[in-house]
Enzyme design. Structure first.
Site: not given
Ligand code: ATP
Ligand code: MG
Length: 180
Positions: A6, A10-13, A80
């Site tokens: 994302g 966005a909030g991945k971690t 990614s």
């Protein structure tokens, strides 16, 4: 392996950490491979061209595959941005679960967790995903979470539901091996 993709902020971690804690609580061995740490320790020589971003994904997918082979749940959190690179990682993994961490660009810019959008929008950073570099959203992610419209806990719940549906978590309360 669980692959979160994302836009920046966005909030991945956030979700990778929550998912890691949750799965550890269920008795699973988990490693979170987070983009920032990966670039610090594993791929520090790579930049942000398409070729380097794709190479970054390739190396992380390889490491995640090694972990998975030994029963460790690899949770990858990386922008990614290129679909083909993610699909390559998918093709090499028997248990690839792609999570699209979806969030409107305006909300990501508002969050600007690291202050990088501000700098990118000021023209100070080249090749910044979402501003001066492309992001290709997944076309068939196993799960999509809308982090601009739900809490982290709700997003986590939806990821867990998807893993459960796919038989990745075993029966409730048990720690069946990750299916592969
Ligand atoms: N549903 C949600 N899931 C995840 N994060 C959320 C959600 N709702 C709000 N947030 C907030 O959004 C921010 C996301 O920041 P985070 O560092 O996780 O992003 P990121 O995708 O890892 O960014 P980067 O690519 O720059 O590393 C956090 O402040 C988090 O609290
Ligand atoms: Mg992050």
């Amino acid at each position: 392996m669980v692959w979160l993709t994302g836009l920046p902020s966005a909030g991945k971690t956030t979700l990778a950490r929550l998912l890691g804690d949750e799965l550890r609580g269920r008795g699973r061995a988990v490693e979170v491979l987070d983009g920032d740490e990966v670039r610090r320790h594993l791929t520090s020589g790579l930049g942000f061209s398409k070729a380097d971003r794709d190479e970054n994904v390739r190396r992380v997918a390889w490491v995640a595959g090694l972990l998975a082979r030994h029963g460790v749940v690899a949770v990858v959190a990386m922008i990614s941005p290129y679909r083909a690179a993610r699909d390559e990682a998918r093709a090499a993994s028997p248990d690839f679960v792609e999570v699209h961490v979806d969030c409107a660009a305006e909300e990501c810019i508002r969050r600007d967790v690291k202050g990088l959008y501000r700098r990118a929008l000021a023209g100070e950073i080249a090749n910044f995903t979402g501003v001066s570099d492309p992001y290709e959203p997944p076309l068939r992610a196993e799960v999509t979470v809308r982090t601009d419209g739900e809490s982290p806990a709700r997003s986590l719940g939806r990821i867990l539901d998807a893993l459960e549906e796919r038989g990745c978590l075993g029966a409730a309360g048990t720690v069946a091996p990750w299916t592969s």
